[in-house]
Enzyme design. Sequence first.
Site, PDB file in Angstrom:
ATOM      1  N   ARG A  69      11.427  -3.477   3.181  1.00 12.85           N
ATOM      2  CA  ARG A  69      10.019  -3.189   3.533  1.00 12.85           C
ATOM      3  C   ARG A  69       9.890  -3.130   5.051  1.00 12.85           C
ATOM      4  O   ARG A  69      10.160  -4.096   5.746  1.00 12.85           O
ATOM      5  CB  ARG A  69       9.104  -4.269   2.967  1.00 12.85           C
ATOM      6  CG  ARG A  69       7.648  -4.018   3.316  1.00 12.85           C
ATOM      7  CD  ARG A  69       6.740  -5.130   2.836  1.00 12.85           C
ATOM      8  NE  ARG A  69       6.473  -5.045   1.408  1.00 12.85           N
ATOM      9  CZ  ARG A  69       5.884  -6.007   0.713  1.00 12.85           C
ATOM     10  NH1 ARG A  69       5.512  -7.125   1.319  1.00 12.85           N
ATOM     11  NH2 ARG A  69       5.666  -5.867  -0.583  1.00 12.85           N
ATOM     12  N   ARG A 183       0.679 -18.817   3.355  1.00 12.26           N
ATOM     13  CA  ARG A 183       0.768 -17.737   2.375  1.00 12.26           C
ATOM     14  C   ARG A 183       0.788 -16.415   3.129  1.00 12.26           C
ATOM     15  O   ARG A 183       0.675 -16.380   4.348  1.00 12.26           O
ATOM     16  CB  ARG A 183      -0.476 -17.842   1.476  1.00 12.26           C
ATOM     17  CG  ARG A 183      -0.392 -17.289   0.058  1.00 12.26           C
ATOM     18  CD  ARG A 183       0.699 -17.883  -0.751  1.00 12.26           C
ATOM     19  NE  ARG A 183       0.538 -17.608  -2.174  1.00 12.26           N
ATOM     20  CZ  ARG A 183       1.043 -16.560  -2.812  1.00 12.26           C
ATOM     21  NH1 ARG A 183       1.741 -15.648  -2.158  1.00 12.26           N
ATOM     22  NH2 ARG A 183       0.877 -16.414  -4.118  1.00 12.26           N
ATOM     23  N   GLY A 437       0.511  -2.873 -11.723  1.00 11.42           N
ATOM     24  CA  GLY A 437       1.323  -3.289 -12.863  1.00 11.42           C
ATOM     25  C   GLY A 437       1.080  -4.690 -13.369  1.00 11.42           C
ATOM     26  O   GLY A 437       1.552  -5.060 -14.451  1.00 11.42           O
ATOM     27  N   CYS A 442      -1.512  -5.294  -6.316  1.00 15.12           N
ATOM     28  CA  CYS A 442      -0.985  -4.554  -5.161  1.00 15.12           C
ATOM     29  C   CYS A 442      -1.541  -3.134  -5.116  1.00 15.12           C
ATOM     30  O   CYS A 442      -1.673  -2.545  -4.053  1.00 15.12           O
ATOM     31  CB  CYS A 442       0.537  -4.495  -5.222  1.00 15.12           C
ATOM     32  SG  CYS A 442       1.306  -6.115  -5.340  1.00 15.12           S
ATOM     33  N   GLY A 443      -1.850  -2.563  -6.271  1.00 12.02           N
ATOM     34  CA  GLY A 443      -2.404  -1.203  -6.325  1.00 12.02           C
ATOM     35  C   GLY A 443      -3.913  -1.185  -6.175  1.00 12.02           C
ATOM     36  O   GLY A 443      -4.533  -0.136  -6.345  1.00 12.02           O
TER      37      GLY A 443
HETATM   38 FE1  SRM Z   1       1.961  -6.772  -3.268  1.00 13.57          FE
HETATM   39  C1  SRM Z   1       3.832  -9.372  -4.353  1.00 13.57           C
HETATM   40  C2  SRM Z   1       4.497  -4.673  -3.795  1.00 13.57           C
HETATM   41  C3  SRM Z   1       0.354  -4.446  -1.423  1.00 13.57           C
HETATM   42  C4  SRM Z   1      -0.899  -8.599  -3.545  1.00 13.57           C
HETATM   43  N1  SRM Z   1       3.865  -7.012  -3.891  1.00 13.57           N
HETATM   44  C5  SRM Z   1       4.450  -8.177  -4.266  1.00 13.57           C
HETATM   45  C6  SRM Z   1       5.947  -7.990  -4.495  1.00 13.57           C
HETATM   46  C7  SRM Z   1       6.628  -8.342  -3.199  1.00 13.57           C
HETATM   47  C8  SRM Z   1       6.478  -8.851  -5.634  1.00 13.57           C
HETATM   48  C9  SRM Z   1       7.978  -8.801  -5.752  1.00 13.57           C
HETATM   49  O1  SRM Z   1       8.681  -9.527  -5.057  1.00 13.57           O
HETATM   50  O2  SRM Z   1       8.456  -8.010  -6.551  1.00 13.57           O
HETATM   51  C10 SRM Z   1       5.975  -6.472  -4.824  1.00 13.57           C
HETATM   52  C11 SRM Z   1       7.249  -5.743  -4.464  1.00 13.57           C
HETATM   53  C12 SRM Z   1       7.562  -4.709  -5.533  1.00 13.57           C
HETATM   54  C13 SRM Z   1       8.449  -3.628  -5.035  1.00 13.57           C
HETATM   55  O3  SRM Z   1       9.671  -3.657  -5.310  1.00 13.57           O
HETATM   56  O4  SRM Z   1       7.935  -2.692  -4.428  1.00 13.57           O
HETATM   57  C14 SRM Z   1       4.728  -6.002  -4.111  1.00 13.57           C
HETATM   58  N2  SRM Z   1       2.411  -4.954  -2.615  1.00 13.57           N
HETATM   59  C15 SRM Z   1       3.448  -4.199  -3.040  1.00 13.57           C
HETATM   60  C16 SRM Z   1       3.325  -2.764  -2.583  1.00 13.57           C
HETATM   61  C17 SRM Z   1       4.657  -2.093  -2.306  1.00 13.57           C
HETATM   62  C18 SRM Z   1       2.538  -1.970  -3.650  1.00 13.57           C
HETATM   63  C19 SRM Z   1       2.635  -0.475  -3.475  1.00 13.57           C
HETATM   64  O5  SRM Z   1       3.258   0.144  -4.333  1.00 13.57           O
HETATM   65  O6  SRM Z   1       2.117   0.059  -2.499  1.00 13.57           O
HETATM   66  C20 SRM Z   1       2.415  -2.963  -1.354  1.00 13.57           C
HETATM   67  C21 SRM Z   1       3.191  -3.257  -0.102  1.00 13.57           C
HETATM   68  C22 SRM Z   1       2.300  -3.335   1.099  1.00 13.57           C
HETATM   69  C23 SRM Z   1       3.077  -3.469   2.390  1.00 13.57           C
HETATM   70  O7  SRM Z   1       3.488  -2.434   2.915  1.00 13.57           O
HETATM   71  O8  SRM Z   1       3.250  -4.595   2.856  1.00 13.57           O
HETATM   72  C24 SRM Z   1       1.649  -4.211  -1.792  1.00 13.57           C
HETATM   73  N3  SRM Z   1       0.097  -6.592  -2.528  1.00 13.57           N
HETATM   74  C25 SRM Z   1      -0.411  -5.505  -1.890  1.00 13.57           C
HETATM   75  C26 SRM Z   1      -1.839  -5.599  -1.813  1.00 13.57           C
HETATM   76  C27 SRM Z   1      -2.775  -4.518  -1.272  1.00 13.57           C
HETATM   77  C28 SRM Z   1      -3.163  -4.694   0.157  1.00 13.57           C
HETATM   78  O9  SRM Z   1      -2.540  -5.439   0.918  1.00 13.57           O
HETATM   79  O10 SRM Z   1      -4.136  -4.047   0.520  1.00 13.57           O
HETATM   80  C29 SRM Z   1      -2.194  -6.787  -2.424  1.00 13.57           C
HETATM   81  C30 SRM Z   1      -3.617  -7.328  -2.662  1.00 13.57           C
HETATM   82  C31 SRM Z   1      -4.265  -7.729  -1.384  1.00 13.57           C
HETATM   83  C32 SRM Z   1      -3.933  -9.126  -0.943  1.00 13.57           C
HETATM   84  O11 SRM Z   1      -2.768  -9.449  -0.756  1.00 13.57           O
HETATM   85  O12 SRM Z   1      -4.868  -9.890  -0.763  1.00 13.57           O
HETATM   86  C33 SRM Z   1      -0.969  -7.397  -2.873  1.00 13.57           C
HETATM   87  N4  SRM Z   1       1.547  -8.680  -3.808  1.00 13.57           N
HETATM   88  C34 SRM Z   1       0.291  -9.212  -3.917  1.00 13.57           C
HETATM   89  C35 SRM Z   1       0.394 -10.523  -4.481  1.00 13.57           C
HETATM   90  C36 SRM Z   1      -0.787 -11.514  -4.755  1.00 13.57           C
HETATM   91  C37 SRM Z   1      -1.030 -12.326  -3.514  1.00 13.57           C
HETATM   92  C38 SRM Z   1      -1.715 -13.639  -3.767  1.00 13.57           C
HETATM   93  O13 SRM Z   1      -2.366 -14.146  -2.833  1.00 13.57           O
HETATM   94  O14 SRM Z   1      -1.579 -14.211  -4.861  1.00 13.57           O
HETATM   95  C39 SRM Z   1       1.759 -10.750  -4.720  1.00 13.57           C
HETATM   96  C40 SRM Z   1       2.406 -12.022  -5.322  1.00 13.57           C
HETATM   97  C41 SRM Z   1       2.612 -13.095  -4.293  1.00 13.57           C
HETATM   98  O15 SRM Z   1       2.491 -12.886  -3.093  1.00 13.57           O
HETATM   99  O16 SRM Z   1       2.902 -14.194  -4.743  1.00 13.57           O
HETATM  100  C42 SRM Z   1       2.446  -9.570  -4.292  1.00 13.57           C
HETATM  101 FE1  SF4 Z   2       2.381  -6.587  -9.837  1.00 16.78          FE
HETATM  102 FE2  SF4 Z   2       2.468  -5.894  -7.283  1.00 16.78          FE
HETATM  103 FE3  SF4 Z   2       4.637  -5.711  -8.781  1.00 16.78          FE
HETATM  104 FE4  SF4 Z   2       2.619  -4.003  -9.098  1.00 16.78          FE
HETATM  105  S1  SF4 Z   2       3.964  -4.211  -7.312  1.00 16.78           S
HETATM  106  S2  SF4 Z   2       3.723  -5.013 -10.720  1.00 16.78           S
HETATM  107  S3  SF4 Z   2       0.870  -5.377  -8.808  1.00 16.78           S
HETATM  108  S4  SF4 Z   2       3.550  -7.581  -8.168  1.00 16.78           S
END
Ligand code: SRM
Ligand code: SF4
Length: 518
Positions: A69, A183, A437, A442-443
């Site tokens: 990333r 966090r 998903g 994240c979406g």
């Molecule tokens: Fe996210 C965790 C992908 C934007 C809320 N997110 C993850 C992980 C790292 C989980 C994992 O280890 O597998 C996902 C990686 C999957 C992969 O292989 O791609 C993942 N998040 C993404 C991305 C790639 C979604 C996308 O397809 O665009 C986005 C990457 C953004 C970036 O460039 O950094 C992404 N994630 C978001 C957003 C949207 C935003 O930021 O506007 C959110 C909701 C907003 C927020 O965070 O307040 C989001 N992601 C989460 C959460 C829930 C956080 C929480 O406080 O509980 C997790 C789980 C965690 O952190 O424990 C998570």
């Molecule tokens: Fe869940 Fe984020 Fe993984 Fe999508 S990318 S399946 S919302 S953790």
Amino acid sequence: MAQAIAPASSKLTKFEKFKAEKDGLQVKHELATFARLGWENLPEDDLNHRLKWLGVFFRPVTPGKFMLRMRLPHGICTSGQLRVLASIVERYGDDGSADITTRQNLQLRGIRLDDIPEIFQQLDRAGLTSIQSGMDNVRNITGSPVAGIDADELIDTRGLVRKVQDMITNNGDGNPSFTNLPRKFNIAIDGSRDNSVHAEINDIAFIPAYKDDKLGFNVVVGGFFSASRVAPAIPLNAWVDPRDVVSLCEAILVVYRDHGPRANRQKSRLMWLIDEWGIEKFRAAVEKQLGFPLIAAAEQDEYCWDKRDHIGIHAQKQVGLNYAGLHIPVGRLNARQMFDLARLADIYGSGELRFTVEQNVIIPNIPDSRLAVFTQEPLLKTFSIAPAPLVRELVSCTGSQFCNFALIETKQRALAVAQAVTDRVKLPRPVRIHWTGCPNSCGQPQVADIGLMGSKARKDGKTVEAVDIFLGGKVGKEAHLGDRVMKGIPCEDLNDVLVDLLVEHFQAERKPPALAEA
Ligand code: SRM
Ligand code: SF4
């Protein structure tokens, strides 16, 4: 700045324990050893967690093929940088690809651990970094994707976003002051009139506002999505001069780092601290850290437009120049397409590209005289400048192809469903559909016209992939989050349900069956 030490307590979560044992950034110095050992032999906490401090994500779904990333402040990169990223994924053949993320960023796929040291050298030479992009760090900082080229913008935030990233990452070297937050943490700095970055869903967002005829930002704090709670950001009752943005971010981060709750990972985001203290106490602590009093917020934000999607050709504020918004289906790119995008940016533009939170690409600075030839480029058949109303604003998270949290496959399904439904209805305007998903969101399904969140349901005695449906998310002026209106709709029944929703809420007309089948 001194790093906060986690309190010694038997009640520490496993995350706080491993962070206290060895800071995530330490693995930066162990990459050569890791490469020699091989991923199968790494200590579990290094493999699953600490590598994320460098932006390197172990993917249990595709063991041995890591995700990298990046950090692309403001979603901006040069054609040269995109070529470097393309050449990195190219070497992995069919395993190599890149995704544009919902934070205007890129994630590379298929990466092998033993290549990481060399890849980091390549990134360094290209002025790129992936540092501190995962786990308990500040994520990619977002801003309007048309900053500096939009005739109607209020503040060009590109320099500010860069400065905040440089402060947080110590110019890309890694900053021990901010590697142990309670966090993850999101920051958006928006200078547009249309809230193109969904300011309200960030832990800190800067929103343009006039105070006594001076243009600066109102500040909102604590917005976040998680599986257990979603909360829009609330006003800090502060207006800041653009010159104070970096210091205010730093002060809020220090307060959050030193006082944010760490006992329960589900209750550790900034809003939980604000809940515990109340906004007044939080504001006072930030002021104390800042060293000067905050000015009360301006009466109104300057968001006065509905959100634009930036797809298509648009005149820039620079006379005779245009930007082209290309629709990238669910944000997925392969190496050849990345090289081709870089070529288009060089030949027609100024060698710059921008990514949007809708997972699309903008090529700025195309002269009027080059537009006719540009629009004939074969790549625009795949990455359209005039996509159909249901795919135009389609967003999807990673889903089960690579993410082990996923309850359903998202990206391919999102495209297939959009196509199937498009065949059955006629729409007067685009409808924003966001897929995610799992409940981590994240979406961002809560900001969409129609949000679809992966779940499971029982059908005919079997467990099947399903979605919960959200309706009514609004972005732009008067943004608000959508509500969950249906639960556990099996994915195989979704097309019918969506057709009904589009007719009922979005003025869609059903196509006659003969036409629908054609
Ligand atoms: Fe996210 C965790 C992908 C934007 C809320 N997110 C993850 C992980 C790292 C989980 C994992 O280890 O597998 C996902 C990686 C999957 C992969 O292989 O791609 C993942 N998040 C993404 C991305 C790639 C979604 C996308 O397809 O665009 C986005 C990457 C953004 C970036 O460039 O950094 C992404 N994630 C978001 C957003 C949207 C935003 O930021 O506007 C959110 C909701 C907003 C927020 O965070 O307040 C989001 N992601 C989460 C959460 C829930 C956080 C929480 O406080 O509980 C997790 C789980 C965690 O952190 O424990 C998570
Ligand atoms: Fe869940 Fe984020 Fe993984 Fe999508 S990318 S399946 S919302 S953790």
